[in-house]
Write a protein that holds these residues in place. Structure first.
Motif, mmCIF file in Angstrom:
data_model
loop_
_atom_site.group_PDB
_atom_site.id
_atom_site.type_symbol
_atom_site.label_atom_id
_atom_site.label_comp_id
_atom_site.label_asym_id
_atom_site.label_seq_id
_atom_site.Cartn_x
_atom_site.Cartn_y
_atom_site.Cartn_z
ATOM 1 N N UNK A 1 5.464 18.510 5.669
ATOM 2 C CA UNK A 1 5.493 18.277 4.236
ATOM 3 C C UNK A 1 4.664 16.973 4.030
ATOM 4 N N UNK A 2 4.819 16.663 2.709
ATOM 5 C CA UNK A 2 3.851 15.522 2.176
ATOM 6 C C UNK A 2 5.147 14.290 1.829
ATOM 7 N N UNK A 3 4.827 13.193 2.486
ATOM 8 C CA UNK A 3 5.651 11.981 2.650
ATOM 9 C C UNK A 3 4.932 10.668 2.212
ATOM 10 N N UNK A 4 5.559 9.803 1.519
ATOM 11 C CA UNK A 4 5.068 8.551 1.014
ATOM 12 C C UNK A 4 5.346 7.688 1.946
ATOM 13 N N UNK A 5 4.226 6.813 2.357
ATOM 14 C CA UNK A 5 4.542 5.691 3.389
ATOM 15 C C UNK A 5 4.269 4.641 2.607
ATOM 16 N N UNK A 6 5.222 3.593 2.492
ATOM 17 C CA UNK A 6 5.018 2.317 1.697
ATOM 18 C C UNK A 6 4.803 1.115 2.620
ATOM 19 N N UNK B 1 0.818 -1.151 -0.001
ATOM 20 C CA UNK B 1 0.085 0.166 -0.019
ATOM 21 C C UNK B 1 0.816 1.223 0.037
ATOM 22 N N UNK B 2 0.518 2.301 -0.748
ATOM 23 C CA UNK B 2 1.104 3.377 -0.663
ATOM 24 C C UNK B 2 0.280 4.576 0.009
ATOM 25 N N UNK B 3 0.672 5.008 0.975
ATOM 26 C CA UNK B 3 -0.216 5.760 2.007
ATOM 27 C C UNK B 3 0.349 7.331 2.033
ATOM 28 N N UNK B 4 -0.505 8.289 1.775
ATOM 29 C CA UNK B 4 -0.048 9.723 2.033
ATOM 30 C C UNK B 4 -0.220 10.330 3.212
ATOM 31 N N UNK B 5 1.141 10.885 3.631
ATOM 32 C CA UNK B 5 0.981 11.478 5.095
ATOM 33 C C UNK B 5 1.553 12.695 4.961
ATOM 34 N N UNK B 6 0.757 13.835 5.385
ATOM 35 C CA UNK B 6 0.815 15.201 5.475
ATOM 36 C C UNK B 6 1.047 15.842 6.584
ATOM 37 N N UNK B 7 2.219 16.485 7.003
ATOM 38 C CA UNK B 7 2.411 16.865 8.505
ATOM 39 C C UNK B 7 2.129 16.043 9.355
ATOM 40 N N UNK C 1 8.559 1.713 4.972
ATOM 41 C CA UNK C 1 9.311 2.790 4.803
ATOM 42 C C UNK C 1 8.803 3.997 4.465
ATOM 43 N N UNK C 2 9.450 5.390 4.616
ATOM 44 C CA UNK C 2 8.918 6.556 4.112
ATOM 45 C C UNK C 2 9.867 7.209 3.350
ATOM 46 N N UNK C 3 9.380 8.206 2.256
ATOM 47 C CA UNK C 3 10.139 8.948 1.765
ATOM 48 C C UNK C 3 9.582 10.155 1.371
ATOM 49 N N UNK C 4 10.216 11.458 1.107
ATOM 50 C CA UNK C 4 9.622 12.481 0.701
ATOM 51 C C UNK C 4 8.775 12.328 -0.799
ATOM 52 N N UNK C 5 7.967 12.943 -0.865
ATOM 53 C CA UNK C 5 7.073 12.790 -2.284
ATOM 54 C C UNK C 5 7.350 14.127 -3.106
ATOM 55 N N UNK D 1 0.506 0.347 13.294
ATOM 56 C CA UNK D 1 1.826 -0.223 13.088
ATOM 57 C C UNK D 1 2.588 1.097 12.377
ATOM 58 N N UNK D 2 1.887 2.167 11.887
ATOM 59 C CA UNK D 2 2.501 3.124 11.156
ATOM 60 C C UNK D 2 2.798 4.120 12.383
ATOM 61 N N UNK D 3 4.201 4.411 12.498
ATOM 62 C CA UNK D 3 4.738 5.292 13.360
ATOM 63 C C UNK D 3 5.599 6.308 12.598
ATOM 64 N N UNK D 4 5.285 7.658 12.416
ATOM 65 C CA UNK D 4 6.088 8.472 11.557
ATOM 66 C C UNK D 4 7.358 8.885 12.129
ATOM 67 N N UNK D 5 8.507 8.755 11.541
ATOM 68 C CA UNK D 5 9.801 8.996 12.257
ATOM 69 C C UNK D 5 9.858 10.583 12.407
#
Length: 198
Positions: free
Chosen positions: A54-59, A6-12, A70-74, A44-48
């Motif tokens: 900003x906008x982050x992609x959680x995979x 799953x690719x999940x959007x995280x904003x701030x 894992x997380x990465x800047x989008x 399960x999702x704990x954002x570092x």
């Protein structure tokens, strides 16, 4: 290698549309594995800290054996032209981690930015987005996508788009389109002109 993702959007640090990602994982376990889901995303999702702004992609990658996050800047990928590509035998009804067949189709895009996959003369999806067309009155998405994306599912349930059969000969009856997925969201304000399809 994990089987699904799953690719999940995280904003701030706010996780977007988590309900729809959870439902797809639930559906995958029920319909593919014939077992109840064992993963509850909200637990399960704990954002570092480095991804708190900003906008982050959680995979979220998973299968019966376990999961990985894992997380990465989008960065938004700009799509200006789309190439029609036929793939009558392609099947991608679950969000498989192995996308090699779609990746091979993507290589046929020539000078375009992405592809539109045509299956048995019906419009389905691009390589990574569902499509919504505008006929000047309403927004319509193909009724048989390769994958029922989380954003598509939400917009259908909200009544903001409709699902109808769209054949390859129908597309130039439309005026414009937008590309939607979990990360791009549903920006109706900047549609792509239908002439962008090659």
């Amino acid at each position: 290698m994990y089987q699904f993702f799953e690719t999940i959007k995280v904003v701030n640090r706010e996780i977007k549309n988590l309900e729809y990602h959870q439902r797809r994982i639930d559906d995958t376990f029920r319909n593919y594995y014939k077992k109840p889901n064992i993963f509850i995303l909200k637990n399960l999702i704990n954002i570092p800290d480095e991804y708190k702004l900003g906008v982050v992609k959680c995979k979220f990658k998973y299968d019966l054996e376990g999961f990985n996050i894992n997380f990465s800047k989008y960065t938004l990928i700009q799509i200006k032209q789309l190439k029609l590509v036929n793939a009558d035998q392609l099947k991608y009804d679950y969000k498989y981690y192995d996308r090699s067949e779609i990746d091979n189709l993507f290589k046929q895009r020539q000078d375009c930015d992405d592809i539109i996959i045509v299956k048995n003369n019906r419009i389905t999806d691009t390589s990574f987005c569902n499509i919504v067309f505008n006929n000047g009155i309403k927004w319509i998405t193909p009724d048989l996508p390769l994958l029922n994306g989380s954003c598509r599912r939400r917009l259908l349930e909200q009544g903001r788009i409709e699902a109808q059969p769209i054949f390859i000969d129908d597309i130039y009856q439309y005026k414009a389109l937008i590309l939607i997925n979990a990360m791009r969201g549903d920006d109706f304000s900047s549609p792509i002109d239908i002439s962008a399809i090659k």
